[in-house]
Design a protein around this motif. Structure first.
Motif, PDB file in Angstrom:
ATOM      1  N   HIS A  84       9.791  20.011  -7.195  1.00 20.09           N
ATOM      2  CA  HIS A  84       9.048  18.900  -7.787  1.00 20.09           C
ATOM      3  C   HIS A  84      10.011  17.815  -8.276  1.00 20.09           C
ATOM      4  O   HIS A  84       9.723  16.611  -8.145  1.00 20.09           O
ATOM      5  N   ALA A  85      11.145  18.216  -8.854  1.00 23.90           N
ATOM      6  CA  ALA A  85      12.133  17.235  -9.305  1.00 23.90           C
ATOM      7  C   ALA A  85      12.700  16.457  -8.118  1.00 23.90           C
ATOM      8  O   ALA A  85      12.887  15.227  -8.203  1.00 23.90           O
ATOM      9  N   ALA A  86      12.965  17.153  -7.016  1.00 26.87           N
ATOM     10  CA  ALA A  86      13.495  16.481  -5.824  1.00 26.87           C
ATOM     11  C   ALA A  86      12.465  15.520  -5.238  1.00 26.87           C
ATOM     12  O   ALA A  86      12.811  14.409  -4.810  1.00 26.87           O
ATOM     13  N   ARG A  87      11.199  15.932  -5.231  1.00 26.80           N
ATOM     14  CA  ARG A  87      10.158  15.051  -4.701  1.00 26.80           C
ATOM     15  C   ARG A  87       9.964  13.826  -5.600  1.00 26.80           C
ATOM     16  O   ARG A  87       9.756  12.714  -5.109  1.00 26.80           O
ATOM     17  N   MET A  88      10.029  14.033  -6.907  1.00 24.70           N
ATOM     18  CA  MET A  88       9.926  12.904  -7.832  1.00 24.70           C
ATOM     19  C   MET A  88      11.054  11.899  -7.591  1.00 24.70           C
ATOM     20  O   MET A  88      10.826  10.677  -7.543  1.00 24.70           O
ATOM     21  N   THR A  89      12.276  12.411  -7.394  1.00 27.08           N
ATOM     22  CA  THR A  89      13.425  11.530  -7.144  1.00 27.08           C
ATOM     23  C   THR A  89      13.286  10.804  -5.809  1.00 27.08           C
ATOM     24  O   THR A  89      13.579   9.608  -5.705  1.00 27.08           O
ATOM     25  N   ALA A  90      12.815  11.527  -4.787  1.00 28.86           N
ATOM     26  CA  ALA A  90      12.648  10.910  -3.469  1.00 28.86           C
ATOM     27  C   ALA A  90      11.586   9.817  -3.504  1.00 28.86           C
ATOM     28  O   ALA A  90      11.749   8.754  -2.889  1.00 28.86           O
ATOM     29  N   MET A  91      10.487  10.048  -4.229  1.00 29.22           N
ATOM     30  CA  MET A  91       9.432   9.041  -4.306  1.00 29.22           C
ATOM     31  C   MET A  91       9.870   7.831  -5.136  1.00 29.22           C
ATOM     32  O   MET A  91       9.453   6.710  -4.876  1.00 29.22           O
ATOM     33  N   GLU A  92      10.715   8.056  -6.137  1.00 29.36           N
ATOM     34  CA  GLU A  92      11.276   6.931  -6.892  1.00 29.36           C
ATOM     35  C   GLU A  92      12.146   6.068  -5.977  1.00 29.36           C
ATOM     36  O   GLU A  92      12.078   4.835  -6.012  1.00 29.36           O
ATOM     37  N   SER A  93      12.960   6.716  -5.146  1.00 25.17           N
ATOM     38  CA  SER A  93      13.801   5.967  -4.199  1.00 25.17           C
ATOM     39  C   SER A  93      12.945   5.217  -3.183  1.00 25.17           C
ATOM     40  O   SER A  93      13.233   4.065  -2.847  1.00 25.17           O
ATOM     41  N   ALA A  94      11.873   5.869  -2.712  1.00 24.51           N
ATOM     42  CA  ALA A  94      10.986   5.214  -1.740  1.00 24.51           C
ATOM     43  C   ALA A  94      10.284   4.014  -2.367  1.00 24.51           C
ATOM     44  O   ALA A  94      10.130   2.963  -1.731  1.00 24.51           O
ATOM     45  N   THR A  95       9.853   4.157  -3.621  1.00 26.16           N
ATOM     46  CA  THR A  95       9.199   3.045  -4.320  1.00 26.16           C
ATOM     47  C   THR A  95      10.168   1.879  -4.498  1.00 26.16           C
ATOM     48  O   THR A  95       9.802   0.707  -4.296  1.00 26.16           O
ATOM     49  N   SER A  96      11.394   2.189  -4.895  1.00 30.20           N
ATOM     50  CA  SER A  96      12.402   1.144  -5.063  1.00 30.20           C
ATOM     51  C   SER A  96      12.705   0.448  -3.739  1.00 30.20           C
ATOM     52  O   SER A  96      12.814  -0.783  -3.681  1.00 30.20           O
ATOM     53  N   ASN A  97      12.812   1.225  -2.662  1.00 28.92           N
ATOM     54  CA  ASN A  97      13.080   0.631  -1.344  1.00 28.92           C
ATOM     55  C   ASN A  97      11.913  -0.239  -0.887  1.00 28.92           C
ATOM     56  O   ASN A  97      12.120  -1.288  -0.251  1.00 28.92           O
ATOM     57  N   ALA A  98      10.683   0.191  -1.205  1.00 28.14           N
ATOM     58  CA  ALA A  98       9.510  -0.610  -0.838  1.00 28.14           C
ATOM     59  C   ALA A  98       9.514  -1.944  -1.577  1.00 28.14           C
ATOM     60  O   ALA A  98       9.186  -2.992  -0.993  1.00 28.14           O
ATOM     61  N   ASN A 141       0.830  -1.215   0.000  1.00 27.38           N
ATOM     62  CA  ASN A 141       0.000   0.000   0.000  1.00 27.38           C
ATOM     63  C   ASN A 141       0.861   1.260   0.000  1.00 27.38           C
ATOM     64  O   ASN A 141       0.561   2.240  -0.703  1.00 27.38           O
ATOM     65  N   THR A 142       1.946   1.230   0.775  1.00 21.23           N
ATOM     66  CA  THR A 142       2.855   2.383   0.803  1.00 21.23           C
ATOM     67  C   THR A 142       3.510   2.593  -0.557  1.00 21.23           C
ATOM     68  O   THR A 142       3.660   3.725  -1.027  1.00 21.23           O
ATOM     69  N   ARG A 143       3.885   1.498  -1.211  1.00 22.23           N
ATOM     70  CA  ARG A 143       4.500   1.606  -2.537  1.00 22.23           C
ATOM     71  C   ARG A 143       3.533   2.217  -3.549  1.00 22.23           C
ATOM     72  O   ARG A 143       3.941   3.002  -4.413  1.00 22.23           O
ATOM     73  N   GLN A 144       2.285   1.868  -3.458  1.00 20.41           N
ATOM     74  CA  GLN A 144       1.293   2.458  -4.359  1.00 20.41           C
ATOM     75  C   GLN A 144       1.192   3.970  -4.151  1.00 20.41           C
ATOM     76  O   GLN A 144       1.071   4.736  -5.113  1.00 20.41           O
ATOM     77  N   ILE A 145       1.261   4.387  -2.899  1.00 17.74           N
ATOM     78  CA  ILE A 145       1.183   5.819  -2.594  1.00 17.74           C
ATOM     79  C   ILE A 145       2.403   6.550  -3.137  1.00 17.74           C
ATOM     80  O   ILE A 145       2.283   7.604  -3.779  1.00 17.74           O
ATOM     81  N   THR A 146       3.598   6.013  -2.874  1.00 17.95           N
ATOM     82  CA  THR A 146       4.823   6.690  -3.336  1.00 17.95           C
ATOM     83  C   THR A 146       4.899   6.721  -4.859  1.00 17.95           C
ATOM     84  O   THR A 146       5.372   7.690  -5.447  1.00 17.95           O
ATOM     85  N   ARG A 147       4.410   5.643  -5.508  1.00 20.28           N
ATOM     86  CA  ARG A 147       4.423   5.626  -6.976  1.00 20.28           C
ATOM     87  C   ARG A 147       3.476   6.687  -7.526  1.00 20.28           C
ATOM     88  O   ARG A 147       3.806   7.387  -8.501  1.00 20.28           O
ATOM     89  N   ALA A 148       2.312   6.837  -6.901  1.00 24.70           N
ATOM     90  CA  ALA A 148       1.365   7.870  -7.342  1.00 24.70           C
ATOM     91  C   ALA A 148       1.930   9.271  -7.112  1.00 24.70           C
ATOM     92  O   ALA A 148       1.801  10.159  -7.966  1.00 24.70           O
ATOM     93  N   MET A 149       2.584   9.471  -5.961  1.00 28.95           N
ATOM     94  CA  MET A 149       3.182  10.774  -5.677  1.00 28.95           C
ATOM     95  C   MET A 149       4.288  11.102  -6.664  1.00 28.95           C
ATOM     96  O   MET A 149       4.474  12.260  -7.053  1.00 28.95           O
ATOM     97  N   LYS A 150       5.024  10.096  -7.086  1.00 24.80           N
ATOM     98  CA  LYS A 150       6.079  10.316  -8.081  1.00 24.80           C
ATOM     99  C   LYS A 150       5.493  10.810  -9.396  1.00 24.80           C
ATOM    100  O   LYS A 150       5.993  11.765 -10.003  1.00 24.80           O
ATOM    101  N   MET A 151       4.409  10.178  -9.851  1.00 21.24           N
ATOM    102  CA  MET A 151       3.798  10.578 -11.114  1.00 21.24           C
ATOM    103  C   MET A 151       3.172  11.973 -11.019  1.00 21.24           C
ATOM    104  O   MET A 151       3.225  12.757 -11.966  1.00 21.24           O
TER     105      MET A 151
END
Length: 347
Positions: free
Chosen positions: A300-314, A16-26
């Protein structure tokens, strides 16, 4: 050891957390594209204003022929005693080290100006919260003040970066110009994250006042992205469909650079003093607006990168938990088989 049920619950939670971070990245990627388009749309006006001022400086007197004084107070240079620093951060978190890096750059600049009185204007909630904890809030100093040297927070702008308008930058510029004109401050700097593309960014401390070289940013301090940060941004941009290179504006830049370059003299209806009074405040305002637009894009670029890292870690955590669950299940099955065999052998 955790039970299979506990591990399954953790896996569902991480999914569920990964779904949230992936959506935030997009979402951040979409907002980044809009921010880039907006910064690009504001560029022609800034370029033309700069070139008009360059043309004026090359063809008109900057100093009064009669008195020898500078024709506009924004061109006057004074010894730095009172410094105003504009700090542009974000209003929200979950953007990696974006806000922390800007605040570190601001702290380095403040340390480099030790011995001077420094007043800070915070633009963005994250910067306001940090600076408010570290420095006391106070009213702006007046010209000729006899107060001791110190660092104070004199103004804050919070919740304005979601829908930034030029009118906001113009208001900030008017306030800063009025204080500089009345000699309440001797110089003005702005710290922000300069954004060219996802992999071409840098933290800069830029001098706004006094105006020294029109069209050439006066960079007091800067820090480029390191290789690891560029690699993370590259991976995030590839997955979100964000352009890695800045927009090609060479043709527009060439047209703007050719403006008023003909070796002819112009006759101005207004005096040079009136022209400087009309154009220089707009020039300072567009610099502040440009810094805000680029800082928003960089956030926005920093948040996109952070959410990509969070998705990968998840994803890595899900794999690890799945492996642990399989081991627990295998151990349980093995134990049950041993019990059955032992029971049969006992008979």
């Amino acid at each position: 050891m955790a039970s299979i049920l506990d591990i399954r619950r953790r896996i569902r939670s991480v999914i569920n957390t990964r779904q949230i971070t992936r959506a935030m990245k997009m979402v951040s990627a979409a907002r980044l594209r809009r921010a880039q388009e907006r910064a690009l749309a504001a560029r022609p006006y800034a370029q033309m204003l700069t070139n008009v001022l360059k043309s004026l400086v090359s063809r008109a007197d900057v100093y009064d022929p009669a008195t020898g004084e500078v024709l506009h107070p924004l061109l006057v240079r004074r010894a730095e005693q009172n410094v105003l620093l504009l700090v542009v951060t974000g209003d929200k978190g979950l953007a990696g080290a974006f806000n922390a890096n800007i605040l570190k750059a601001a702290s380095r600049f403040i340390d480099s100006k030790s011995g001077n009185n420094i007043e800070i204007e915070a633009i963005g909630r994250k910067g306001r919260d940090f600076l408010k904890r570290r420095y006391k809030a106070a009213e702006p100093r007046k010209a000729g003040s006899t107060e001791g040297v110190g660092i104070t927070l004199v103004a804050e702008l919070v919740g304005v970066l979601n829908k930034i308008e030029y009118s906001l930058a113009s208001e900030v510029a008017e306030r800063v110009i009025e204080r500089y004109t009345h000699a309440e401050i001797d110089s003005v700097y702005i710290v922000y994250n300069e954004f060219k593309s996802v992999i071409a960014q840098r933290l800069v401390v830029e001098q706004l006042l006094p105006v020294e070289h029109i069209g050439t940013p006066e960079i007091a301090q800067s820090k480029e992205m390191d290789l690891e940060e560029k690699q993370r941004a590259l991976e995030a941009a590839k997955g979100a469909g964000v352009a890695l290179r800045p927009a090609d504006t060479r043709e527009a830049d060439a047209r703007a650079a050719a403006f008023a370059t003909a070796p002819v003299d112009y006759i101005y209806e207004q005096s040079p003093k009136q022209l400087f009074q009309a154009l220089l405040p707009k020039y300072v305002g567009i610099q502040i607006f440009h810094a805000m637009l680029e800082s928003i894009a960089a956030e926005h670029a920093a948040r996109m990168t952070a959410m990509e890292s969070a998705t990968s870690n998840a994803s890595d955590m899900i794999d690890s938990l799945t492996l642990a669950m399989n081991r627990v299940r295998q151990a349980k099955i093995t134990k049950e088989i041993i019990e059955i065999v032992s029971g049969a052998a006992a008979q």
